[in-house]
Enzyme design. Sequence first.
Site: not given
Ligand SMILES: O=C(O)C(=O)C[C@H](O)[C@H](O)COP(=O)(O)O
Length: 316
Positions: A35, A103, A227-228, A230-231, A255, A257-258
């Site tokens: 987030e 984690y 993914g590869a 597209g969307a 990251g 996806g975010d």
């Molecule tokens: O994994 C977790 O729980 C986190 O919060 C760390 C990461 O920074 C995000 O998960 C990245 O998220 P994506 O953009 O979906 O790859």
Amino acid sequence: MDVLTIGDALITMNPMSNGPLRFVNSFERKVGGAELNVAIGCSRLGLKTGWISRLGQDEFGRHIYSFARGEGIDVEHVKLVEGYPTSVYFKEILNGNRINSYYYRGNSPTETLKTTDIDEEYVKQFKVIHISGVFSAIHKNNREIILALLKIAKKNNVYVTLDPNIRLKLWSAEEARNTLCSYLPYVDMIMMGEEEAEILFSTSKMDELTQLLEETYSIKNFVLKRGAKGAVGYEDDQITSSPALENLEIVDEIGAGDAFASGYIYGIINGWTMEKRLSFANSVAAFVLTVPGDNEGLPYMEDLEKFLGLKKDIQR
Ligand SMILES: O=C(O)C(=O)C[C@H](O)[C@H](O)COP(=O)(O)O
């Protein structure tokens, strides 16, 4: 204000070499958290963002706090709390750039958040609230916080976007499905991966998803990230596809996806068409894929303008 997010941020330990974690001796300390990444992405694009969170009263907490503030995010509702260490995770990069996450967030500082900490006067100033499944996965209490936030959003007509971000290391598929589906009556738009669609709705077929989401949850806008491939987006009875960018040298896909979410939300706030939103979001995600770290690659608008050929890129 434009975009509000809520979540647990962590210190990201990026390995300096590939291979099994037990043989990696050096790491680069970075910052992550789904987030927070979205808030950073939106802020770099020029949106006014806020982030609600709790961090540990420790060196890592202080670092993340200044990092978020340095990115121009409003941190008025971020507090450092005693007794709960700031969350940490380690990445492991194996052959073919496969990344595993480990984690250390069993006792997240966000567990100290209470529903009364969600201030309606603050929340209602925003145009979009973006939530992700990660925050709900790390502690049961956080689900009440999300519901409190969603109720305020609904009451004040704030647009809600959801990225399920399902992490099966943090909760089971069943728990994820039950929790995230309970949010759907308050959600305006979902952006999900194909596997996430399977977990939540037992299908990743567009025609089945459109019917199920409209009929059961009155959701008329969603994106399937493939993914590869597209969307694909659905809105106003129309399906729009957008290809992923080609020939990218992917170094770290965490990251992306975010980053996609930040670009898509930017498009919502600016009233863009689905086609423009998707291709812009894909471009924002492409930047993150080519840089190590969860958010370092997030582009500023000027970077995108150069990338898209709208502005001359003078290198020397
Ligand atoms: O994994 C977790 O729980 C986190 O919060 C760390 C990461 O920074 C995000 O998960 C990245 O998220 P994506 O953009 O979906 O790859």
